[in-house]
Design a protein around this motif. Structure first.
Motif, PDB file in Angstrom:
ATOM      1  N   ALA A  18      34.256  42.808  29.599  1.00 26.67           N
ATOM      2  CA  ALA A  18      33.436  42.384  30.785  1.00 26.67           C
ATOM      3  C   ALA A  18      31.450  42.227  31.162  1.00 26.67           C
ATOM      4  CB  ALA A  18      33.344  43.935  32.557  1.00 26.67           C
ATOM      5  N   ASP A  36      35.424  37.863  39.432  1.00 29.44           N
ATOM      6  CA  ASP A  36      35.179  38.675  40.231  1.00 29.44           C
ATOM      7  C   ASP A  36      35.691  40.036  40.180  1.00 29.44           C
ATOM      8  OD1 ASP A  36      32.744  37.846  40.777  1.00 29.44           O
ATOM      9  OD2 ASP A  36      33.217  37.261  42.902  1.00 29.44           O
ATOM     10  N   GLN A  37      37.387  40.291  40.299  1.00 35.01           N
ATOM     11  CA  GLN A  37      38.171  40.630  40.127  1.00 35.01           C
ATOM     12  C   GLN A  37      38.332  41.294  38.251  1.00 35.01           C
ATOM     13  OE1 GLN A  37      41.242  38.173  41.557  1.00 35.01           O
ATOM     14  NE2 GLN A  37      41.663  39.383  43.541  1.00 35.01           N
ATOM     15  N   PRO A  39      36.027  42.473  36.121  1.00 34.54           N
ATOM     16  CA  PRO A  39      35.984  43.379  35.670  1.00 34.54           C
ATOM     17  C   PRO A  39      36.790  44.686  36.172  1.00 34.54           C
ATOM     18  CG  PRO A  39      33.816  41.622  36.256  1.00 34.54           C
ATOM     19  CD  PRO A  39      35.328  41.660  36.687  1.00 34.54           C
ATOM     20  N   ASP A  40      37.389  44.392  37.229  1.00 31.18           N
ATOM     21  CA  ASP A  40      37.886  45.174  37.858  1.00 31.18           C
ATOM     22  C   ASP A  40      38.990  45.977  37.159  1.00 31.18           C
ATOM     23  OD1 ASP A  40      35.756  45.721  40.590  1.00 31.18           O
ATOM     24  OD2 ASP A  40      37.573  44.482  41.477  1.00 31.18           O
ATOM     25  N   LEU A  41      39.697  44.605  36.646  1.00 28.44           N
ATOM     26  CA  LEU A  41      41.120  44.660  36.622  1.00 28.44           C
ATOM     27  C   LEU A  41      40.488  45.388  34.594  1.00 28.44           C
ATOM     28  CD1 LEU A  41      42.454  41.190  36.600  1.00 28.44           C
ATOM     29  CD2 LEU A  41      43.168  43.475  37.381  1.00 28.44           C
ATOM     30  N   ARG A  43      38.138  47.551  34.131  1.00 25.76           N
ATOM     31  CA  ARG A  43      37.986  49.642  34.289  1.00 25.76           C
ATOM     32  C   ARG A  43      39.214  49.355  35.251  1.00 25.76           C
ATOM     33  NH1 ARG A  43      32.972  47.764  36.597  1.00 25.76           N
ATOM     34  NH2 ARG A  43      34.452  47.056  38.806  1.00 25.76           N
ATOM     35  N   LYS A  44      40.608  49.100  35.319  1.00 32.65           N
ATOM     36  CA  LYS A  44      41.736  49.717  35.747  1.00 32.65           C
ATOM     37  C   LYS A  44      43.145  49.854  34.792  1.00 32.65           C
ATOM     38  CE  LYS A  44      45.325  48.781  39.275  1.00 32.65           C
ATOM     39  NZ  LYS A  44      46.475  47.371  39.418  1.00 32.65           N
ATOM     40  N   ASN A  47      40.916  47.510  28.067  1.00 32.16           N
ATOM     41  CA  ASN A  47      40.138  46.048  27.565  1.00 32.16           C
ATOM     42  C   ASN A  47      41.715  45.952  26.815  1.00 32.16           C
ATOM     43  OD1 ASN A  47      39.693  47.600  25.526  1.00 32.16           O
ATOM     44  ND2 ASN A  47      37.789  46.739  25.143  1.00 32.16           N
ATOM     45  N   LEU A  59      48.411  41.043  40.060  1.00 31.41           N
ATOM     46  CA  LEU A  59      47.496  40.953  41.215  1.00 31.41           C
ATOM     47  C   LEU A  59      48.306  38.995  41.801  1.00 31.41           C
ATOM     48  CD1 LEU A  59      44.544  41.944  42.303  1.00 31.41           C
ATOM     49  CD2 LEU A  59      43.843  40.713  40.368  1.00 31.41           C
TER      50      LEU A  59
END
Length: 63
Positions: A18, A36-37, A39-41, A43-44, A47, A59
């Motif tokens: 990210a 924008d999605q 980095p959220d992925l 974190r979720k 990596n 998604l």
């Protein structure tokens, strides 16, 4: 990116980052998600690229 361009290795090609804007944009384009999605992925699900691709697919299906 390595300092010495002749000494490249691909140990982390199966990982997403990210922190690297280019890599985020590239992953987003490849997987048809908004940059924008990404980095959220990460974190979720972590990596690991395989897991990220699966999460991006889920998604897209929800949208």
């Amino acid at each position: 990116m390595p300092d010495v361009k002749t000494k490249r290795d691909y140990r982390d090609r199966d990982r997403g980052s990210a922190d690297d804007d280019h890599e985020v944009r590239h992953f987003a384009e490849q997987n048809d998600v908004d940059p924008d999605q990404v980095p959220d992925l990460i974190r979720k699900v972590g990596n690991k690229r395989e897991d990220l691709v699966e999460a991006a697919k889920e998604l897209r299906e929800r949208s």
